[in-house]
Design an enzyme around this catalytic site. Structure first.
Site, PDB file in Angstrom:
ATOM      1  N   THR A 187       0.751  -1.198   0.062  1.00 24.56           N
ATOM      2  CA  THR A 187      -0.116   0.054   0.131  1.00 24.56           C
ATOM      3  C   THR A 187       0.785   1.096   0.016  1.00 24.56           C
ATOM      4  O   THR A 187       1.799   1.190   0.448  1.00 24.56           O
ATOM      5  CB  THR A 187      -0.722  -0.086   1.454  1.00 24.56           C
ATOM      6  OG1 THR A 187      -1.679  -1.086   1.369  1.00 24.56           O
ATOM      7  CG2 THR A 187      -1.405   1.234   1.639  1.00 24.56           C
ATOM      8  N   ASP A 218      -8.929  -1.563   5.544  1.00 25.17           N
ATOM      9  CA  ASP A 218      -8.874  -0.074   6.588  1.00 25.17           C
ATOM     10  C   ASP A 218      -8.650   1.106   5.665  1.00 25.17           C
ATOM     11  O   ASP A 218      -8.768   2.214   6.320  1.00 25.17           O
ATOM     12  CB  ASP A 218      -7.830  -0.399   7.275  1.00 25.17           C
ATOM     13  CG  ASP A 218      -6.396  -0.528   6.847  1.00 25.17           C
ATOM     14  OD1 ASP A 218      -6.151  -1.233   5.605  1.00 25.17           O
ATOM     15  OD2 ASP A 218      -5.538   0.093   7.067  1.00 25.17           O
ATOM     16  N   GLY A 239      -0.908  -2.340   6.405  1.00 23.22           N
ATOM     17  CA  GLY A 239      -0.745  -3.594   7.115  1.00 23.22           C
ATOM     18  C   GLY A 239      -1.960  -4.403   7.067  1.00 23.22           C
ATOM     19  O   GLY A 239      -3.010  -4.061   5.922  1.00 23.22           O
ATOM     20  N   GLY A 241      -5.354  -4.930   7.177  1.00 28.66           N
ATOM     21  CA  GLY A 241      -6.480  -4.079   7.167  1.00 28.66           C
ATOM     22  C   GLY A 241      -7.517  -4.518   8.273  1.00 28.66           C
ATOM     23  O   GLY A 241      -8.017  -3.504   9.075  1.00 28.66           O
TER      24      GLY A 241
HETATM   25  N1  ASP Z   1      -3.881  -2.053   4.648  1.00 33.55           N
HETATM   26  C1  ASP Z   1      -4.256  -2.635   3.450  1.00 33.55           C
HETATM   27  C2  ASP Z   1      -5.480  -3.469   3.348  1.00 33.55           C
HETATM   28  O1  ASP Z   1      -5.683  -4.027   4.118  1.00 33.55           O
HETATM   29  C3  ASP Z   1      -3.062  -3.533   2.877  1.00 33.55           C
HETATM   30  C4  ASP Z   1      -1.600  -3.038   3.017  1.00 33.55           C
HETATM   31  O2  ASP Z   1      -1.415  -2.274   3.654  1.00 33.55           O
HETATM   32  O3  ASP Z   1      -0.755  -3.847   2.549  1.00 33.55           O
HETATM   33  O4  ASP Z   1      -6.378  -3.279   2.391  1.00 33.55           O
END
Ligand code: ASP
Length: 320
Positions: A187, A218, A239, A241
């Site tokens: 992300t 998230d 992270g 989410g």
């Molecule tokens: N937070 C993002 C999600 O869960 C994924 C990521 O940050 O890698 O969609």
């Protein structure tokens, strides 16, 4: 004697007070995702490519802030640049859902008026962060999803693309390999303090590799993956989410500053390496407070990240 006593008391009180934080003119931090990364699996050329990608985005943001652009403009600009870079899991380089689609989420928030906009589950908007900005400024809503979000973005003149634009061989192979386990995170996000004292945050993602068709993470949930408030701080998360939603991570950091008077660093540590570290909520945040203090906090072994401020601090890093 009385005066001497008074003098000692007054001096003592002054000495007890914590030093006034230095006010920076501007500050910026960005991320390109966090996760458990094995540094031995990165070649020197890989590291260089990621560092170059982070640096290109950082220089854009730095120059814009130094030239007096607003925090909202800067976080959109920087996130767009990262969305266009296929290295990161956002925009062009987005991962696939379990049925082979790309469903992108993005959000933006203006700490000046707590205005926010987000889109979720879109697959034909080149820069979802720009669609999120249109939702924030040109609609009475905060979050638009799927076809409705695309229709709105197109009406606002945001660049639309055929869904095949998001096909990258690397992500397709990642889905094929990882149909059994959650994949790589990448992300992107940016937080900024501008010269007028305004804070803003933006985050954009393809979500989690092999996520269920229709799943929203998230990132577009204001207060979970994205939050900004001029009174406290701006936060962009990356992270797993589901945990960032359940623990309302970004707002929790802001609330610890607002209600408990913690510093940005203490607040981020409490949430990321306290509350979240006892769960499977793997990831990190980038954050900047109203003084321009920057925090890059993670509970994973790596986070693609960059930072700079008006006092001359600057850098990019990958591993912990
Ligand atoms: N937070 C993002 C999600 O869960 C994924 C990521 O940050 O890698 O969609």
């Amino acid at each position: 004697m009385k005066f001497l006593f008074l003098f000692i008391v007054v001096m003592g009180c002054l000495a007890c007070q914590s030093p006034k934080p230095v006010q920076k003119d501007w500050a910026i931090a960005l991320h390109g995702g966090a996760g458990n990364m094995d540094s031995t699996k990165f070649s020197a050329a890989d590291v260089q490519r990621y560092q170059d990608g982070l640096n290109a985005a950082l220089q854009l943001g730095k120059q814009a802030l130094a030239a007096g652009q607003s925090a909202v403009d800067v976080v959109e600009l920087v996130v767009k640049e990262l969305e266009d870079n296929p290295l990161f899991n956002a925009g062009k380089g987005s991962v696939f859902t379990n049925n082979g689609r790309n469903e992108l989420d993005a959000a933006i928030m203006d700490g000046h008026n707590l205005n926010a906009g987000a889109v979720a589950g879109v697959g034909d908007i080149r820069n979802p962060v720009s669609a999120a900005r249109q939702v924030m400024e040109q609609s009475p809503h905060v979050l638009l999803i799927g076809k409705g979000a695309s229709l709105f973005a197109a009406q606002q003149g945001v660049e639309m693309v055929d869904s095949s634009y998001f096909f990258t061989e690397k992500r397709w192979q990642l889905l094929q390999r990882a149909l059994q386990k959650a994949g790589k995170n990448g992300t992107v996000g940016c937080v900024a303090l501008d010269q007028s004292g305004n804070l803003a945050a933006a985050t954009s993602t393809g979500g989690m590799n092999n996520k269920r068709y229709g799943r929203v993470g998230d990132v577009p949930v204001i207060g979970a993956g994205t939050y900004a408030n001029n009174q406290t701080c701006a936060v962009s998360a990356t992270g797993h989410g589901e945990y960032f939603i359940r623990y309302t991570v970004a707002h929790d950091i802001s609330a610890l500053i607002e209600y408990k008077r913690l510093s940005l660093e203490e607040a981020a540590q409490t949430v990321i390496n306290g509350k979240l570290s006892n769960t499977a909520g793997n990831g990190g945040v980038i954050a900047v407070d109203k003084y321009g203090n920057i925090v890059l906090e993670m509970n994973a072994s790596g986070m693609f990240r960059g930072w700079a401020d008006s006092e001359g601090a600057e850098g990019v890093a990958i591993f912990r």
